[in-house]
Design a protein around this motif. Structure first.
Motif, PDB file in Angstrom:
ATOM      1  N   TYR A  37       0.580  -1.252   0.034  1.00  0.00           N
ATOM      2  CA  TYR A  37       0.113  -0.049  -0.015  1.00  0.00           C
ATOM      3  C   TYR A  37       0.954   1.188  -0.047  1.00  0.00           C
ATOM      4  O   TYR A  37       1.767   1.313   0.622  1.00  0.00           O
ATOM      5  CB  TYR A  37      -0.675   0.054   1.226  1.00  0.00           C
ATOM      6  N   GLN A  44      -4.099   9.028   2.677  1.00  0.00           N
ATOM      7  CA  GLN A  44      -5.183   7.632   2.003  1.00  0.00           C
ATOM      8  C   GLN A  44      -4.421   6.560   1.764  1.00  0.00           C
ATOM      9  O   GLN A  44      -3.131   6.850   1.543  1.00  0.00           O
ATOM     10  CB  GLN A  44      -5.739   8.538   0.610  1.00  0.00           C
ATOM     11  N   ARG A  50      -0.822  -6.624  -5.424  1.00  0.00           N
ATOM     12  CA  ARG A  50      -0.826  -7.467  -4.634  1.00  0.00           C
ATOM     13  C   ARG A  50      -0.663  -9.097  -5.100  1.00  0.00           C
ATOM     14  O   ARG A  50      -0.230  -9.022  -6.406  1.00  0.00           O
ATOM     15  CB  ARG A  50      -2.499  -7.673  -3.990  1.00  0.00           C
TER      16      ARG A  50
ATOM     17  N   TYR B  31     -18.038  -6.963   4.214  1.00  0.00           N
ATOM     18  CA  TYR B  31     -16.901  -7.047   5.175  1.00  0.00           C
ATOM     19  C   TYR B  31     -16.357  -5.662   5.568  1.00  0.00           C
ATOM     20  O   TYR B  31     -16.070  -5.026   4.712  1.00  0.00           O
ATOM     21  CB  TYR B  31     -15.708  -8.160   5.046  1.00  0.00           C
ATOM     22  N   TYR B  33     -14.031  -2.954   8.198  1.00  0.00           N
ATOM     23  CA  TYR B  33     -12.893  -2.969   9.317  1.00  0.00           C
ATOM     24  C   TYR B  33     -12.629  -1.625   9.782  1.00  0.00           C
ATOM     25  O   TYR B  33     -12.733  -0.485   9.064  1.00  0.00           O
ATOM     26  CB  TYR B  33     -11.538  -3.412   8.433  1.00  0.00           C
ATOM     27  N   TYR B  35      -9.135   0.251  11.304  1.00  0.00           N
ATOM     28  CA  TYR B  35      -7.714   0.456  11.528  1.00  0.00           C
ATOM     29  C   TYR B  35      -7.669   1.644  12.051  1.00  0.00           C
ATOM     30  O   TYR B  35      -8.067   2.766  11.753  1.00  0.00           O
ATOM     31  CB  TYR B  35      -6.755   0.184  10.152  1.00  0.00           C
ATOM     32  N   GLN B  37      -3.900   4.669  12.843  1.00  0.00           N
ATOM     33  CA  GLN B  37      -2.668   4.724  12.734  1.00  0.00           C
ATOM     34  C   GLN B  37      -2.239   6.009  13.623  1.00  0.00           C
ATOM     35  O   GLN B  37      -2.531   7.317  13.469  1.00  0.00           O
ATOM     36  CB  GLN B  37      -2.090   4.998  11.213  1.00  0.00           C
ATOM     37  N   VAL B  43       0.135   1.175  10.618  1.00  0.00           N
ATOM     38  CA  VAL B  43      -1.227   0.887  10.738  1.00  0.00           C
ATOM     39  C   VAL B  43      -1.462  -0.475  11.505  1.00  0.00           C
ATOM     40  O   VAL B  43      -1.064  -1.373  11.108  1.00  0.00           O
ATOM     41  CB  VAL B  43      -1.728   0.873   9.216  1.00  0.00           C
ATOM     42  N   PHE B  45      -4.664  -3.069  13.135  1.00  0.00           N
ATOM     43  CA  PHE B  45      -5.941  -3.398  13.065  1.00  0.00           C
ATOM     44  C   PHE B  45      -6.886  -3.235  14.351  1.00  0.00           C
ATOM     45  O   PHE B  45      -6.297  -3.538  15.318  1.00  0.00           O
ATOM     46  CB  PHE B  45      -5.873  -5.021  12.764  1.00  0.00           C
ATOM     47  N   MET B  89      -5.115   8.590  13.451  1.00  0.00           N
ATOM     48  CA  MET B  89      -5.818   8.536  12.113  1.00  0.00           C
ATOM     49  C   MET B  89      -6.631   7.366  12.235  1.00  0.00           C
ATOM     50  O   MET B  89      -5.915   6.143  12.528  1.00  0.00           O
ATOM     51  CB  MET B  89      -5.003   8.562  10.873  1.00  0.00           C
ATOM     52  N   PHE B  91      -8.728   4.552  10.059  1.00  0.00           N
ATOM     53  CA  PHE B  91      -9.235   4.224   8.509  1.00  0.00           C
ATOM     54  C   PHE B  91     -10.321   3.264   8.735  1.00  0.00           C
ATOM     55  O   PHE B  91     -10.246   2.174   9.421  1.00  0.00           O
ATOM     56  CB  PHE B  91      -8.152   3.789   7.957  1.00  0.00           C
ATOM     57  N   GLU B 103      -8.844  -7.732  -1.836  1.00  0.00           N
ATOM     58  CA  GLU B 103      -8.435  -6.441  -1.561  1.00  0.00           C
ATOM     59  C   GLU B 103      -9.305  -5.604  -0.537  1.00  0.00           C
ATOM     60  O   GLU B 103     -10.428  -5.794  -0.528  1.00  0.00           O
ATOM     61  CB  GLU B 103      -8.362  -5.686  -2.746  1.00  0.00           C
ATOM     62  N   GLN B 104      -8.822  -4.964   0.273  1.00  0.00           N
ATOM     63  CA  GLN B 104      -9.430  -4.071   1.307  1.00  0.00           C
ATOM     64  C   GLN B 104      -9.353  -2.777   0.705  1.00  0.00           C
ATOM     65  O   GLN B 104      -8.356  -2.066   0.451  1.00  0.00           O
ATOM     66  CB  GLN B 104      -8.924  -4.170   2.739  1.00  0.00           C
ATOM     67  N   PHE B 106      -9.683   1.310   1.382  1.00  0.00           N
ATOM     68  CA  PHE B 106      -9.739   1.930   2.346  1.00  0.00           C
ATOM     69  C   PHE B 106     -10.378   3.534   2.219  1.00  0.00           C
ATOM     70  O   PHE B 106     -10.310   3.964   1.225  1.00  0.00           O
ATOM     71  CB  PHE B 106      -8.141   2.324   2.833  1.00  0.00           C
ATOM     72  N   GLY B 107     -11.030   4.027   3.145  1.00  0.00           N
ATOM     73  CA  GLY B 107     -11.360   5.309   3.012  1.00  0.00           C
ATOM     74  C   GLY B 107     -10.343   6.116   3.289  1.00  0.00           C
ATOM     75  O   GLY B 107      -9.202   5.943   3.757  1.00  0.00           O
ATOM     76  N   PRO B 108     -10.673   7.722   3.255  1.00  0.00           N
ATOM     77  CA  PRO B 108      -9.529   8.573   3.390  1.00  0.00           C
ATOM     78  C   PRO B 108      -9.067   8.813   4.719  1.00  0.00           C
ATOM     79  O   PRO B 108      -7.967   9.524   5.195  1.00  0.00           O
ATOM     80  CB  PRO B 108     -10.085   9.778   2.866  1.00  0.00           C
TER      81      PRO B 108
END
Lengths: 115, 115
Positions: A37, A44, A50, B31, B33, B35, B37, B43, B45, B89, B91, B103-104, B106-108
């Motif tokens: 990532y 972001q 992957r 699904y 999640y 996270y 940071q 980052v 979980f 932060m 996420f 693939e996950q 992510f939001g901003p």
């Protein structure tokens, strides 16, 4: 528990050159997924590439490719023709098999592309 | 292209106050999640959520934290009584789940500052 190690906290590369970021991991799983990532200053999280552990062929996405060495538990990212926009923090991440499984991230490598 | 959205982008709160961080996952994803940071760190979980239940949670996700999907679109993280060390932060991520969708997305992120 899985661990992901990125031993290079910072790296720099000249624009248009090639750079390789290192990542090693530890797991007892046989099938799993690995990711790189990118996190630019906006913070972001953007998926770069992957790799599925059951695939022997290394993944490639345009200028980004990986060197996946399953026996050595190594997963390095090569960026070719580096661009200024590649400047970011890069995180290696591991995901075990199964649904709703968490990502385990490395500590990151700050890459700076120099003009 | 569909994306994960998070609100607010930045939240400032006083120690001991409750905060709710909001996320709208991609609409057909199953699904979800959270996270976090902490500045300058990796980052980490917090929790995964599927079918209106927590699937996995880390040791960070103690009784001060809760998650909820109050309607068909939002996914929230509540911190009941914030501490200074909750500044980070946060996420949100989502994935379709099942099959080959690993693939996950992510939001901003929401930057939480506890004073």
């Amino acid at each position: 528990a899985q661990t992901v190690t990125q031993s290079q906290p910072e790296m720099s590369v000249q624009e248009a050159e090639t750079v390789t970021l290192s990542c090693t991991y530890d797991t007892s799983e046989n099938n799993y997924y690995l990711f790189w990532y990118k996190q630019p200053p906006s913070r972001q999280m953007i998926l770069v590439i992957r790799q599925e552990a059951y695939k022997q062929q290394n993944a490639t996405e345009n200028r980004f490719s990986v060197n996946f060495q399953k026996a050595a538990k190594s997963f390095s990212l090569k960026i070719s023709d580096s661009q200024l926009g590649d400047t970011a923090m890069y995180f290696c991440a591991f995901r075990p098999p199964g649904s709703a499984r968490q990502l385990t991230f490395g500590s990151g490598t700050q890459l700076t592309v120099l003009p | 292209e569909p994306e994960v959205t998070q609100t607010p982008s930045h939240q400032v709160t006083q120690m001991g106050q409750e905060v709710i961080l909001r996320c709208v996952p991609i609409s057909n994803h199953l699904y979800f999640y959270w996270y976090r940071q902490i500045l300058g760190q990796k980052v980490e979980f917090l929790v995964s959520f599927y079918n209106n239940e927590i699937s996995e949670k880390s040791e960070i996700f103690d009784d001060q934290f809760s998650v909820e999907r109050p309607d068909g679109s939002n996914f929230t993280l509540k911190i009941r009584s914030t501490k200074l060390e909750d500044s980070a932060m946060y996420f949100c991520a989502s994935t379709p789940g099942g099959g080959s969708s690993h693939e996950q997305y992510f939001g901003p992120g929401t930057r939480l500052t506890v004073t």
